[in-house]
Design a protein around this motif. Structure first.
Motif, short mmCIF file in Angstrom:
data_model
loop_
_atom_site.label_atom_id
_atom_site.label_comp_id
_atom_site.label_asym_id
_atom_site.label_seq_id
_atom_site.Cartn_x
_atom_site.Cartn_y
_atom_site.Cartn_z
N UNK A 1 9.20 12.40 0.79
CA UNK A 1 10.22 13.35 0.61
C UNK A 1 10.52 14.27 2.10
N UNK A 2 9.16 14.38 2.69
CA UNK A 2 9.32 14.84 3.95
C UNK A 2 9.84 14.13 5.04
N UNK A 3 10.05 12.92 4.94
CA UNK A 3 10.73 11.93 6.02
C UNK A 3 12.00 11.33 5.43
N UNK A 4 12.21 11.65 4.35
CA UNK A 4 13.34 10.96 3.83
C UNK A 4 14.14 11.47 2.63
N UNK A 5 13.64 12.74 2.33
CA UNK A 5 14.28 13.61 1.53
C UNK A 5 14.28 13.06 -0.15
N UNK A 6 13.50 12.10 -0.25
CA UNK A 6 13.29 11.20 -1.48
C UNK A 6 12.00 10.82 -1.43
N UNK A 7 11.47 11.13 -3.06
CA UNK A 7 10.04 11.00 -3.19
C UNK A 7 9.77 9.23 -3.38
N UNK B 1 0.83 -1.12 -0.04
CA UNK B 1 -0.04 0.04 -0.06
C UNK B 1 0.84 1.23 0.09
N UNK B 2 0.66 2.11 -1.05
CA UNK B 2 1.57 3.31 -1.22
C UNK B 2 0.65 4.40 -1.23
N UNK B 3 0.10 5.03 0.03
CA UNK B 3 -1.04 6.08 -0.31
C UNK B 3 -0.69 7.10 -0.72
N UNK B 4 0.69 7.78 -0.39
CA UNK B 4 1.12 9.15 -1.15
C UNK B 4 0.61 10.18 -0.67
N UNK B 5 0.38 11.14 -1.36
CA UNK B 5 -0.08 12.58 -0.92
C UNK B 5 -1.87 12.87 -1.16
N UNK B 6 -2.03 13.99 -0.50
CA UNK B 6 -3.33 14.46 -0.64
C UNK B 6 -4.21 13.47 -0.09
N UNK B 7 -5.37 13.27 -1.20
CA UNK B 7 -6.56 12.44 -0.69
C UNK B 7 -6.15 10.88 -0.83
N UNK B 8 -4.79 10.88 -1.43
CA UNK B 8 -4.52 9.25 -1.51
C UNK B 8 -4.71 8.39 -0.16
N UNK C 1 2.47 -1.07 4.29
CA UNK C 1 2.52 0.26 3.83
C UNK C 1 3.81 1.08 3.72
N UNK C 2 4.00 1.71 2.93
CA UNK C 2 5.34 2.66 2.73
C UNK C 2 5.02 3.94 2.17
N UNK C 3 5.88 4.90 2.53
CA UNK C 3 5.38 6.48 2.22
C UNK C 3 6.05 6.59 0.74
#
Length: 349
Positions: free
Chosen positions: A43-49, A6-13, A35-37
């Motif tokens: 980027x906010x937690x790892x500096x990498x999208x 599960x890669x929810x991502x950003x916004x409404x994801x 689940x993973x970011x």
């Protein structure tokens, strides 16, 4: 035991992926989740999208359920660091060159389509979009031209191997539907499109049972509005497919309703599944996003990656029944929250 990443991502994801997970769990299929970011959240937690750990999970999983990426707060970053680089990276690293985007009008949503009801009811098509070539992956840059004028440039390119493999996905998909394939290009202007058309014609010799037609992309955009029922399967390049599939989604009522599958072949097992809408940061956190596209993406996941067609049909039937019974989020003319729409689908399930 099958593993779904599960890669929810950003916004409404995160909101819509949570509802899809509820539906999958209700089916008690014996699958596990990790689940993973990804995207801006990563980027906010790892500096990498697309952190190495997230990519490793995607490669290890049997299938990936993806939310959405993107947020204006990251627009000033270098392009390689932006949230959108994550989905491009996943497609490249997983070899996901074929994107299947079905579009059909769910009975009961005739009133939310911008088309006349008698036209909207005829929408039942599938767009096969090439996903790892074209201008999105071609060379690009910025430069200063004559007189100090700034220029931006992007290279559109395909080779014959890339065109042949996506053409075969188009023909195989059409063979399993109504045996009609429309190849969309701009061969009257673009050399890339002329190669596309030549190769598609060559591949058609292996599919005598499929009726092949060609259409320029501007005409295809017009025909999707004028007479969408004429289309069965459309095969096209990355840029044209991106635009036409969004148009097809609105003809069917809402971009929030439509799922997609990204595969490495027409018979692929590993795939990435996501709704075709974006991260919609303007409504993120309000609990009003439509989860149907993500839930239907989960159905495609079961069908294509886990060989659970029966469970996939149950999900599709539950979404259709919930809508027929009047369940609607704001984008399709209702007032239900994201979770309440999920509740309605679970009740129908």
């Amino acid at each position: 035991m099958p593993l779904i990443a599960l890669l929810p991502g950003d916004g409404i994801g995160p909101e819509v992926v949570a509802e899809a997970r509820r539906v999958l769990e209700a089916l008690a299929l014996g699958v596990t989740f990790e689940t993973a970011p990804v995207g801006g959240a990563a980027y906010l937690v790892a500096g990498n999208s697309l952190p190495p750990e997230t990519l490793a999970l995607a490669k290890r999983a049997d299938a990936v359920l993806f939310g959405a990426v993107g947020d204006p707060q990251f627009d000033a970053l270098e392009r390689r660091l932006r949230p959108e680089a994550a989905i491009l990276g996943l497609r490249r690293e997983l070899g996901l060159f074929a994107n299947l985007r079905p579009s059909s009008l769910t009975p009961g949503l005739e009133d939310v389509s911008p088309l006349k009801p008698e036209i909207a009811r005829g929408i039942d098509l599938l767009i096969v979009r090439e996903l790892t070539g074209d201008v999105y992956f071609g060379e690009k840059g910025r430069r200063t031209g004559l007189g100090g004028v700034r220029e931006g440039w992007d290279s559109m390119r395909y080779d014959e191997v890339e065109v042949e493999r996506i053409a075969r996905v188009g023909f195989e998909t059409a063979r399993r539907r109504r045996k009609k394939l429309c190849s969309v290009d701009k061969a009257n202007v673009l050399e890339t499109s002329q190669l596309w058309r030549d190769v598609v014609n060559e591949v058609s010799g292996d599919y005598d049972d499929v009726d092949l037609t060609h259409m320029y992309v501007d005409n295809a955009a017009m025909q999707l509005v004028r007479d969408p029922a004429q289309f069965d399967v459309i095969v096209t390049g990355n840029l044209f497919g991106d635009i036409l599939s969004d148009q097809a989604s609105m003809c069917a009522g809402s971009i929030g309703m439509l799922p997609s599958a990204s595969l490495s072949s027409w018979r692929s097992s590993l795939g990435l599944y996501e709704p075709i809408h974006g991260s919609a940061p303007d409504i993120a956190g309000q609990g009003i996003a439509n989860p149907c596209g993500t839930i239907l993406s989960a159905a495609m996941l079961l069908d294509h990656s886990l060989d659970m067609a029966g469970a996939a049909r149950r999900i599709e039937a539950a979404v259709a029944k919930a809508i027929a019974d009047g369940a609607r989020t704001a984008d399709i003319g209702g007032t239900l929250s994201t979770s309440a729409m999920g509740d309605a689908i679970l009740a129908a399930l």
